[in-house]
Design a protein around this motif. Structure first.
Motif: not given
Length: 393
Positions: A205-209, A222-232, A286-292
């Motif tokens: 999952v991509l999270v864009y803030d 999500f700092a230690k989670d490779p399944t979530v890309l957090f971009v702010s 990253f190729q996310p399956d879903f975007i939040v």
């Protein structure tokens, strides 16, 4: 005068008065009570009118101001509601603590203490910037319930895009406590809900803030989670003072936190440069399956709590790019969750621009507000440094 019940410490200014509106009741449920046909946007609004504090910027007038703009001052919105390309999710469900436990975004001790404070101590201040009323615990659960119902609708193919007009915001809330107006982290809950309820389909999952303030809670969860890309993208040095370029995640999650601290005064040109050169290439890699999307509208030039200079139409450009990105990478699966935005003109204008972009309408902004020139060269240096740190081509 309010009692004080301190869980954690933080700071934020209080600047705005508020009005009260009638509270809407909801039923507790894990899924929507109403089936809808496929639409361009399925949206929900949770006003939480009794979660309110006189003079606080995170006030009960925020959602009504947005709805007034959409329903009475946006011709495209009414037309799209008639042809059902924009559909309201009525009576969104209320999440429960039992729903949150398996998502593992907040400690059970914190959730129990927050519920206890609402029942026994409210109204009170939880920290220097976050208040609690007797309805606040339920308000936070209602926001998560509505947001997760939209996640369901998008992932089940009932709508192309979900948009949750909910409050209180959530992106500052950390594992063990509230912060910066936020009680529960709505975006983190949406991510974990998608991953746990749809494990075969949603792995990354991509999270864009794009809130003006760094979403430190989401960042840290999500700092230690490779399944979530957090971009702010956020204003450098603004509350809570986090979100430095060097914060790139930890352990297995190293490289999946990308922070772009824009200089004070930065505006449309800077954030679109950041999107085009950082957000989009990082997402494509990253190729996310879903975007939040943590959709905060307090980078607007009118907003009293920070000092970026986005125009109303800037949110049209950002939302259009995000929609295109979701279509290219994950079959259009995207959910927007309201975060900040505290000027009752700038906030609804920005949200209306997002809605317009998501249904393919042109920008609604007719007049250049005549802003000062932004520090674009400073912003470009920041963006180039982020690209170098994260090895983005």
């Amino acid at each position: 005068m309010r009692d004080t019940c301190v869980l954690v410490k933080s700071s934020f200014s209080k600047t705005r008065t508020t009005t009260r509106t009638t509270r809407t009741t909801r039923t507790k449920s894990s899924s929507s009570s109403k089936e809808v046909s496929k639409s361009d946007i399925l949206y929900a609004h949770v006003e939480n009118a009794e979660h309110d504090s006189l003079g606080h910027p995170e006030c009960a007038a925020r959602i009504p101001a947005i709805l007034e703009k959409l329903e009475n001052d946006s011709e495209f919105f009414l037309e799209r509601k008639k042809d059902q390309s924009i559909v309201l999710l009525e009576n969104p469900p209320l999440a429960t603590v039992e729903d949150l436990v398996p998502l593992d975004i907040h400690s059970q001790n914190y959730m129990k203490s927050l519920e206890f404070l609402a029942k026994t101590k409210a109204p009170c201040q939880i920290d220097a910037s976050t208040y609690m009323t007797p309805s606040s615990f339920e308000a936070a659960l209602a926001s998560i319930g509505a947001s997760n119902a939209l996640v369901d609708a998008v992932l089940k193919g009932k709508t192309k895009t979900g948009f949750a007009l909910v409050r209180p915001p959530g992106h500052h809330a950390v594992v063990k406590g509230p912060m910066g107006f936020c009680l529960f982290n709505t975006a983190a809950a949406a991510v974990r809900y998608a991953q746990t309820q749809y494990p075969n389909d949603i792995k990354k999952v991509l999270v864009y803030d794009f809130d003006v303030h760094h979403g430190n809670g989401t960042n840290d969860i999500f700092a230690k989670d490779p399944t979530v890309l957090f971009v702010s993208t956020h204003e450098d040095g603004s509350f809570p003072g986090t979100g430095k370029i060097s914060d790139i995640g930890q352990d297995e999650g190293e490289g999946t936190n990308i922070n772009v601290p824009l200089p004070t005064g930065a505006g449309e040109k800077s954030v679109l440069e950041a999107f085009d050169l950082v957000v989009e290439p990082a997402a494509r890699r990253f190729q996310p399956d879903f975007i939040v999307v943590s959709a905060g509208y307090d980078a607007h030039w009118r907003d009293p709590l920070a000092n970026l200079n986005f125009r109303s139409r800037t949110y049209h450009y950002l939302s259009s790019r995000l929609k295109k990105l979701s279509e290219d990478l994950c079959d259009g699966k995207i959910v927007f969750l309201l975060e900040g935005g505290y000027d009752l003109t700038g906030l609804p204008e920005g949200v209306a621009e997002s809605f317009a972009a998501l249904v393919g309408e042109k920008s609604l902004e007719q007049k250049d507000p005549g802003l000062f020139e932004e520090p674009f060269e400073k912003a470009k240096k920041v963006i180039q440094e982020v690209k170098s740190v994260h090895q983005l081509l």
